[in-house]
Design an enzyme around this catalytic site. Structure first.
Site, PDB file in Angstrom:
ATOM      1  N   TYR A 152       4.576   6.449 -16.692  1.00 31.69           N
ATOM      2  CA  TYR A 152       3.448   7.090 -17.360  1.00 31.69           C
ATOM      3  C   TYR A 152       3.864   7.881 -18.587  1.00 31.69           C
ATOM      4  O   TYR A 152       3.076   8.068 -19.510  1.00 31.69           O
ATOM      5  CB  TYR A 152       2.701   7.998 -16.383  1.00 31.69           C
ATOM      6  CG  TYR A 152       1.709   7.248 -15.545  1.00 31.69           C
ATOM      7  CD1 TYR A 152       1.798   7.238 -14.179  1.00 31.69           C
ATOM      8  CD2 TYR A 152       0.692   6.522 -16.147  1.00 31.69           C
ATOM      9  CE1 TYR A 152       0.896   6.530 -13.408  1.00 31.69           C
ATOM     10  CE2 TYR A 152      -0.210   5.812 -15.393  1.00 31.69           C
ATOM     11  CZ  TYR A 152      -0.110   5.817 -14.028  1.00 31.69           C
ATOM     12  OH  TYR A 152      -1.005   5.116 -13.279  1.00 31.69           O
ATOM     13  N   GLU A 206      -4.609   7.216   7.426  1.00 32.59           N
ATOM     14  CA  GLU A 206      -4.118   5.951   6.858  1.00 32.59           C
ATOM     15  C   GLU A 206      -4.691   5.706   5.471  1.00 32.59           C
ATOM     16  O   GLU A 206      -3.974   5.339   4.547  1.00 32.59           O
ATOM     17  CB  GLU A 206      -4.495   4.790   7.782  1.00 32.59           C
ATOM     18  CG  GLU A 206      -4.177   3.421   7.175  1.00 32.59           C
ATOM     19  CD  GLU A 206      -4.551   2.265   8.079  1.00 32.59           C
ATOM     20  OE1 GLU A 206      -4.859   2.494   9.259  1.00 32.59           O
ATOM     21  OE2 GLU A 206      -4.524   1.119   7.579  1.00 32.59           O
ATOM     22  N   ASP A 257      -6.859   2.962  11.073  1.00 33.58           N
ATOM     23  CA  ASP A 257      -7.780   1.871  11.383  1.00 33.58           C
ATOM     24  C   ASP A 257      -7.514   1.349  12.792  1.00 33.58           C
ATOM     25  O   ASP A 257      -6.385   1.415  13.290  1.00 33.58           O
ATOM     26  CB  ASP A 257      -7.580   0.701  10.402  1.00 33.58           C
ATOM     27  CG  ASP A 257      -8.198   0.971   9.045  1.00 33.58           C
ATOM     28  OD1 ASP A 257      -8.969   1.939   8.935  1.00 33.58           O
ATOM     29  OD2 ASP A 257      -7.894   0.217   8.106  1.00 33.58           O
TER      30      ASP A 257
END
Lengths: 421, 312
Positions: A160, A246, A302
């Site tokens: 960056y 997650e 999940d």
């Protein structure tokens, strides 16, 4: 994930070697190939000091500066060209660290098992080579800066800082590793770490080694997980729970709602590694855990084999880094959800929220996890894996509902968890 | 007119984890669970004693177990993808007789069914194929039915061995003629995953059920849906016909077990000993003139036995 890292951006990276660049360029084992005088007489090649001192910041800075001194001499001596020699790693190593950059390399030479040495000269008739030379110098400079200031930087940061020059992340990834390899040091010794992936927010503050204090409750969007090497002290006085998530999207939802502040269970910390955790996130969680082992650490993943795999990586370590498990595992991690019982009423409205079928890959992973010894997959997780296989159903965290519903669900679960502790 | 069933016995914690499947013989109940052992309980005495434990039958646990009607052969399918065949000896002990080794990948076989005499084993695969093996002839694969690729979640073979039926995740139900090797019916109606199929004892009807919460009854000969049994409010995982084909038993996700009259097409009894998932429900073969009895098992790790209350 796009932070304002452009402040250090060079407006015009094209003219590759302004004098100012040279003056502070950090150079590693890039060896000037021509007969440039080396003031300190040190050989810049990899075989340098003993292994123990080889990685010390001072030694690495010297190596980098030696390269730039040589170049300065070159310029002062009005030599016609500047040269950087770079050892490239074997193709095997490269494939694992950077599968994306093959277009720039010379494939024929890279296939050899032995390291190759490539030479980059400036000026050159090939615009491509000029660009490569420039990119290498810029990385050397940024590494030097990281070493001199003592601030660890990431490959992502580097990209960056000069994204127009580097064009893509893979270029930085590869050249950083090549430079480290050429210098005969680890990448860490350049004060460059893999991009921090994790985000954290919560009612805590850390004191960095430079004595500055960072308050993690002031950034509602969460900030990058700090490098544990920079942490001198951590204040967890207000924290009652740590929630490891997650999904980045779920983290963002909870962070922007300041759930970590307003939870019925008290104040806490939210962490996400955006999927399988990187070493830095695990190191940080491990630091939280060792600083205050009684603090409940809860995992929200999940309801699928990967979710269980992610939780297992936090708790028991990854197979790939089995040798590091002892220093990274967080054995107190508890499973908060999503369990099949959280969404499987077997009722219409729940189904509508989005139950998904297991893919063939999911089923394969689930069977593999069932096979693993107790060291990696807890008994309760195995039960859920079997139920997943029976039902052939998986669900994402989002099955728990929108921000409000999720907050309520979390309140119920966290209050229990905190009370038990 | 409803019927009354009483719990006669419960084998508490028969397994250390979910019981996924039950199979019955005239004298025994075989149970399979997430644990590696298969357990065998005797149904000849009211206290249902443990008769045999088949240790390490399936290392990763066992999701399906079936027996032949005559009670001499059993087959079990494990989470590792392996299928084992069991024979019962003269001394009424089960012994492993061999394995079905699929020519393809491990883990492909899911639901299984045995023919009445145990000669044929049919199995579904994740990608919707149906295979049939001859267990007498070297366990050779004799039939391969292709379907549209949806996960085959359940399977049954008619008692006369003429038909195989499979239920799929897509909601499809297929009936195959085992003599010709052809699909004879593709039965519409359920749309949602079909988790259980069962031929009536005479082979004239097929019951299918699953996430649609209704039990669809089909005429096997013509392939028409002849009835919808509605009443379950959760996914249905298991159905079983009584010996005479008069009653259908069903078990669901919410722990409810129901008995349905086929003549009247109504639910005549509902029981809920547990609110935990019932993975499997089975009638016990009728022995002598004893009243009708059935067994249920599931997430509460126990096996419950019910018998019809007779007289007043």
């Amino acid at each position: 994930m796009d932070f304002d890292l452009h402040s250090g951006y060079l407006a015009d990276p094209q003219p590759p070697l302004p004098q100012t660049l040279l003056s502070n360029l950090p150079n590693s084992s890039l060896t000037p190939q021509t007969a440039i005088s080396r003031p300190n007489g040190k050989s810049p090649t990899a075989s340098g000091p003993s292994p123990t001192t080889r990685n010390s910041p001072g030694a690495v800075i010297s190596k980098i500066e030696a390269i730039f001194e040589a170049m300065t001499d070159c310029l002062l001596g009005e030599k016609s060209e500047l040269v950087i020699q770079l050892k490239t790693r074997t193709s095997k190593t490269e494939a694992t660290s950077d599968g994306d950059g093959n277009d720039e390399s010379a494939p024929s030479t890279r296939k050899k098992a032995k390291p190759d040495t490539r030479t980059f000269t400036f000026p050159s008739k090939s615009p491509r080579e000029v660009w490569k030379f420039t990119a290498l110098l810029r990385i050397l400079e940024l590494s030097h800066e990281a070493l001199v200031t003592g601030i660890v930087t990431t490959k992502r940061d580097m990209y960056y800082r000069d994204s127009e020059l580097f064009i893509k992340q893979a270029v930085v990834d590869r050249y950083v590793d090549d430079i480290a390899y050429t210098l005969g040091v680890t990448r860490d010794a350049l004060n460059v770490v893999a991009a921090a992936k994790g985000l954290v927010v919560g009612s805590f503050a850390i004191t960095r080694k430079d004595t500055s204090v960072v308050d993690y409750s002031s950034e509602p969007e969460g900030v990058l997980i700090p490098n544990v090497k920079e942490i001198a002290d951590i204040n967890l006085d207000e924290v009652r729970w740590i929630l490891v998530i997650e999904k980045e999207a779920t983290f963002r939802t909870l962070a922007s709602n300041q759930y970590w502040k307003d939870s019925l269970a008290g104040k806490g910390i939210l962490i996400t590694a955006k999927g399988y955790p990187d070493v830095q996130t695990r190191q940080f969680l491990r630091l939280l855990y060792t600083s205050f082992p009684e603090l409940p650490i809860l995992c929200l993943v999940d309801h699928d084999p990967d979710g269980i795999g992610i939780m297992s990586t936090y708790k028991h370590g990854s197979i790939a880094l089995a040798h590091e498990s002892a220093t990274l595992a967080v054995s107190s991690v508890q499973w908060l959800g999503v369990r099949s019982s959280d969404f499987m009423g077997g009722y219409e409205e729940v189904e509508a929220v989005g139950l998904l079928k297991l893919t063939e890959r999911d089923r394969r992973i689930a069977a593999k996890m069932l096979e693993k010894g107790g060291g990696y997959v807890d008994v309760e997780w195995k039960r859920e894996l079997r139920v997943m296989l029976m039902l052939n159903v998986k669900a994402e965290i989002q099955v728990l509902g929108n921000a409000e519903a999720l907050g309520k669900w979390l309140d119920g679960k966290l209050v229990d968890a905190v009370r038990i502790e | 007119m409803s019927k009354q069933y009483l719990t006669t016995h419960t084998v508490d914690d028969a397994h250390i984890t979910d019981i996924f499947s039950l199979a019955v013989t005239p004298t025994q109940v075989l149970s399979a669970s997430g644990a590696s052992s298969i357990k065998v309980h005797s149904t000849t005495t009211p206290d249902i004693p443990l008769a045999q434990t088949l240790t390490n039958a399936h290392k990763l646990g066992c999701h399906h177990i079936v027996t032949s009607r005559n009670g001499r052969i059993a087959a079990s399918a494990g989470f590792g993808g392996e299928v084992k065949i069991w024979n019962i000896s003269e001394s009424e002990e089960w012994e492993e007789a061999g394995k079905i080794v699929d020519g393809n990948k491990a883990g492909e076989i899911w639901a299984i069914a045995l023919s009445e005499d145990g000669q044929f084993l049919a199995a579904t695969t994740y990608d919707g194929r149906i295979n049939v093996w001859d267990l007498v002839e070297d366990r050779k694969k004799i039939r391969e039915y292709e379907t549209k690729g949806s996960f085959g979640m359940c399977i049954d073979i008619s008692r006369d061995g003429r038909f195989t039926a499979s239920g799929h995740e897509s909601g499809a139900v297929y009936v195959f003629n085992n003599d010709t090797g052809r699909m004879v019916h593709s039965l519409p109606g359920l749309v949602k995953p079909v988790r259980t199929v069962a031929f009536s004892p005479a082979g004239t009807r097929l019951a299918a059920a699953g996430d649609a919460r209704v039990i669809a009854l089909y005429d096997v000969q013509h392939g028409e849906q002849v009835a919808d049994l509605t009443g379950h409010s959760a996914w249905i995982f298991s159905v079983d016909w009584s010996d005479a084909g008069e009653y259908l038993l069903s078990g669901s996700f919410d722990g409810k077990v129901k008995v349905w009259s086929i003549d009247r097409r109504v639910c005549v009894a509902t029981h809920s000993e547990t609110d935990k998932t019932l993975w499997c429900v089975k009638w016990l073969p009728k022995v002598g003139n004893k009243s009708e009895a059935f067994a249920t098992a599931g997430a509460n790790r126990s096996i419950s036995f019910y018998r019809e209350a007779t007289g007043g």
